[in-house]
Write an enzyme that holds these catalytic residues in place. Structure first.
Site, short mmCIF file in Angstrom:
data_model
loop_
_atom_site.label_atom_id
_atom_site.label_comp_id
_atom_site.label_asym_id
_atom_site.label_seq_id
_atom_site.Cartn_x
_atom_site.Cartn_y
_atom_site.Cartn_z
N GLY A 234 -40.71 0.57 -16.44
CA GLY A 234 -40.73 -0.32 -17.59
C GLY A 234 -42.08 -0.64 -18.18
N GLU A 276 -41.59 2.14 -10.09
CA GLU A 276 -41.32 3.56 -10.33
C GLU A 276 -41.40 3.86 -11.83
OE1 GLU A 276 -37.49 3.65 -8.51
OE2 GLU A 276 -36.60 2.71 -10.27
N PRO A 277 -42.60 3.70 -12.37
CA PRO A 277 -42.74 3.94 -13.81
C PRO A 277 -42.78 5.42 -14.12
CG PRO A 277 -44.65 2.77 -12.87
CD PRO A 277 -43.86 3.35 -11.75
N ARG A 279 -43.05 6.36 -18.11
CA ARG A 279 -43.66 6.37 -19.44
C ARG A 279 -45.16 6.02 -19.38
NH1 ARG A 279 -40.44 5.17 -24.02
NH2 ARG A 279 -39.02 4.14 -22.58
N ARG A 314 -36.10 11.23 -29.60
CA ARG A 314 -36.25 9.76 -29.59
C ARG A 314 -36.14 9.12 -30.98
NH1 ARG A 314 -40.08 7.04 -28.09
NH2 ARG A 314 -38.95 5.55 -26.80
N TYR A 318 -33.04 6.66 -31.00
CA TYR A 318 -33.33 5.22 -30.84
C TYR A 318 -34.03 4.61 -32.05
CZ TYR A 318 -33.34 6.92 -25.94
OH TYR A 318 -33.06 7.52 -24.75
N CYS A 344 -29.39 22.28 -38.76
CA CYS A 344 -28.39 22.12 -39.81
C CYS A 344 -27.67 20.79 -39.62
CB CYS A 344 -27.39 23.26 -39.76
SG CYS A 344 -28.21 24.83 -39.93
N GLU A 345 -28.41 19.74 -39.66
CA GLU A 345 -27.87 18.38 -39.49
C GLU A 345 -28.78 17.49 -40.29
OE1 GLU A 345 -25.62 16.77 -37.34
OE2 GLU A 345 -24.92 18.55 -36.27
N TYR A 374 -39.92 11.38 -21.94
CA TYR A 374 -38.62 11.51 -22.61
C TYR A 374 -38.75 12.39 -23.87
CZ TYR A 374 -38.20 7.55 -19.49
OH TYR A 374 -38.25 6.75 -18.38
N1 LLP Z 1 -36.49 4.05 -12.59
C1 LLP Z 1 -35.24 4.26 -13.01
C2 LLP Z 1 -34.12 4.08 -12.08
C3 LLP Z 1 -35.02 4.64 -14.35
O1 LLP Z 1 -33.77 4.85 -14.76
C4 LLP Z 1 -36.12 4.82 -15.22
C5 LLP Z 1 -35.90 5.19 -16.61
C6 LLP Z 1 -37.42 4.61 -14.71
C7 LLP Z 1 -37.55 4.21 -13.39
C8 LLP Z 1 -38.66 4.82 -15.54
O2 LLP Z 1 -38.76 3.93 -16.57
P1 LLP Z 1 -40.09 3.82 -17.46
O3 LLP Z 1 -41.24 3.43 -16.58
O4 LLP Z 1 -40.33 5.13 -18.08
O5 LLP Z 1 -39.75 2.75 -18.42
N2 LLP Z 1 -35.03 7.77 -22.87
C9 LLP Z 1 -35.55 6.43 -23.09
C10 LLP Z 1 -35.95 5.77 -21.80
C11 LLP Z 1 -34.84 5.74 -20.79
C12 LLP Z 1 -35.24 5.14 -19.49
C13 LLP Z 1 -34.37 5.64 -18.42
N3 LLP Z 1 -34.75 5.19 -17.12
C14 LLP Z 1 -36.72 6.52 -24.08
O6 LLP Z 1 -37.01 7.61 -24.53
O7 LLP Z 1 -37.30 5.49 -24.42
#
Ligand code: LLP
Length: 423
Positions: A234, A276-277, A279, A314, A318, A344-345, A374
């Site tokens: 997150g 567990e980041p 991004r 993305r 989103y 083609c969309e 992502y």
């Molecule tokens: N841990 C778990 C269990 C997760 O499902 C995720 C992401 C993370 C860690 C890593 O989260 P982060 O640190 O990257 O926020 N496709 C979307 C994001 C989907 C997140 C899915 N889970 C986007 O492009 O913004």
């Protein structure tokens, strides 16, 4: 990314050179940026709580070469599927260095998950009942829905609260651990992942407090010791120029503070604090180089490029913003233009209006920022527009880390019934 006399360089290599050598569209990742991101974040949290560790959520960018960088620096792996567990194993990680956080698992997932011997993180009580039919994990956690989540990507990536499919309801957490304990499981941790891409530092201590109050009571009531407490990913990054980023130091300090305070309050013996980041580590370390193929004057001027929603989904999925640079033309006067890919969309007309250099021309290279997380991982092959190549750069050197797909890849798994074969 650096700009020298208006020309863009990635990892010390001009984008023209990368485009010429590897073609476009092309995903490019800078190794040094990933390493810096990882260590900046690690130092911030360890400063306030030394028993801290990161796992890398490999789903965001699952190229094994990218994961290998983070593993080399000391990260474990968060795997969403048995294939991601295998990816971790291929990188030499297993056991308690890998966490299996799938949801709504099949029997086969459960069997393979148990066989793999990694930490089993269960999304609900129903899955525990099914897991117990096959065996007992050596160490497990439940993913808790702390009742609140948030995201800069809106509802799309809010993974907790009443609209989320994830995690154990706060009122059922004690019951979940009781069942696991009664089944003879003896080693526990706990997990949550309430949202992705949050740049508000106060959010992290807030959700950590929620989780600690839920599991503190569970721990007391059941006499369970939580060996690790994983507060998810997150950590957000800014996507728009000028947007304020996360105050990491503040997030770390306040999170560690509430974590230590609540650990003491509930008599939890300095558990390992985990995150567990994904991004935050790889997001700003990845770019897409694309090419302008033609420019058309219609109701609006539309710049047609080879970067479509198949390359980066993305924005369409989103409504997310990704900044675009035009190589060599950043100082030109700007004009409101549209920009699209080749599908083609009409959703592939993914920028209806954006200030772009008015002298943008066929053959120009565009560079799309913050595409490391992502990006490729969510790309697809629609319209026979196959997945791009991925390249790693570091201090003026480049390595191809995934070949561009070819026709053979598109049909690799196809089986033609004999009656339909061309004789
Ligand atoms: N841990 C778990 C269990 C997760 O499902 C995720 C992401 C993370 C860690 C890593 O989260 P982060 O640190 O990257 O926020 N496709 C979307 C994001 C989907 C997140 C899915 N889970 C986007 O492009 O913004």
């Amino acid at each position: 990314m650096k700009t020298i006399d208006g020309r863009i360089e990635l990892g010390g290599i001009p984008v023209e050179r990368l485009a010429e050598k590897y073609g476009t569209p092309l995903y490019v990742y800078d190794e040094d940026t990933i390493v810096e991101n990882y260590h900046r974040a690690l130092a911030a949290f360890r400063k306030h709580y030394p028993r801290f560790r990161f796992f890398y959520a490999v789903k965001a960018c699952n190229n094994p070469a990218i994961a290998a960088i983070l593993v080399r620096e000391g990260a474990g792996i968060d795997a969403a599927s048995v294939n991601e567990i295998q990816l971790a194993k291929d990188l030499g990680l297993g056991g308690e260095n890998v966490m299996f956080s799938g949801n709504f698992l099949s029997d086969e997932d459960i069997r393979k998950g148990l066989d793999s011997g990694v930490i089993f993180n269960l999304d609900d009580i129903a899955t525990l009942r099914r897991v117990l039919q096959f065996g007992k994990p050596e160490i497990m956690s439940f993913r808790v829905n702390p009742g609140y989540g948030r995201s800069n990507v809106g509802e799309f990536v809010t993974n907790a609260g009443s609209n989320a499919k994830f995690g154990v309801h706060p009122d059922k957490v004690t019951e979940a651990y009781r069942l696991a304990k009664e089944a003879g499981i003896s080693r526990f941790g706990v997990h949550m992942m309430p949202g992705s891409c949050i740049t508000d530092a106060e959010y992290f201590p807030f959700v950590t407090g929620l989780l600690m109050d839920i599991i503190g009571k569970t721990g007391r009531e059941l006499g369970i010791k939580f060996e690790f407490i994983d507060i998810g990913g997150g950590l957000g990054i800014p996507y728009k120029p000028g947007e304020e980023g996360l105050d990491l130091e503040r997030a770390a300090q306040l999170t560690a503070q509430i974590f230590s305070q609540k650990s003491a309050e509930y008599g939890l013996e300095s558990p390992l604090l985990m995150m567990e980041p994904a991004r935050y580590f790889v997001g700003n370390a990845g770019w897409i180089i694309g090419k302008v193929h033609s420019i058309k004057d219609s109701y609006r001027k539309i710049v047609g490029t080879d970067v479509g929603m198949n390359t980066l989904c993305r924005p369409v999925m989103y409504g997310s913003y990704h900044h675009i640079y035009v190589n060599g033309k950043e100082d030109s006067p700007k004009e409101k233009l549209g920009l699209c890919g080749q599908l083609c969309e009409n959703t592939d007309y993914w920028i209806k209006e954006r200030e772009l250099p008015s002298d943008i021309a066929e053959g120009d290279l565009i560079v799309i920022e913050n595409a490391g997380a992502y990006g490729f991982a969510m790309s697809y092959q629609y319209n026979g527009r196959l997945r791009p190549a991925e390249v790693l750069v570091k201090k003026g050197k480049s390595w191809l880390i995934r070949k561009r797909e070819a026709y053979e890849d598109m049909v690799a798994n196809v089986k033609m019934p004999r009656h339909l074969k061309k004789s």
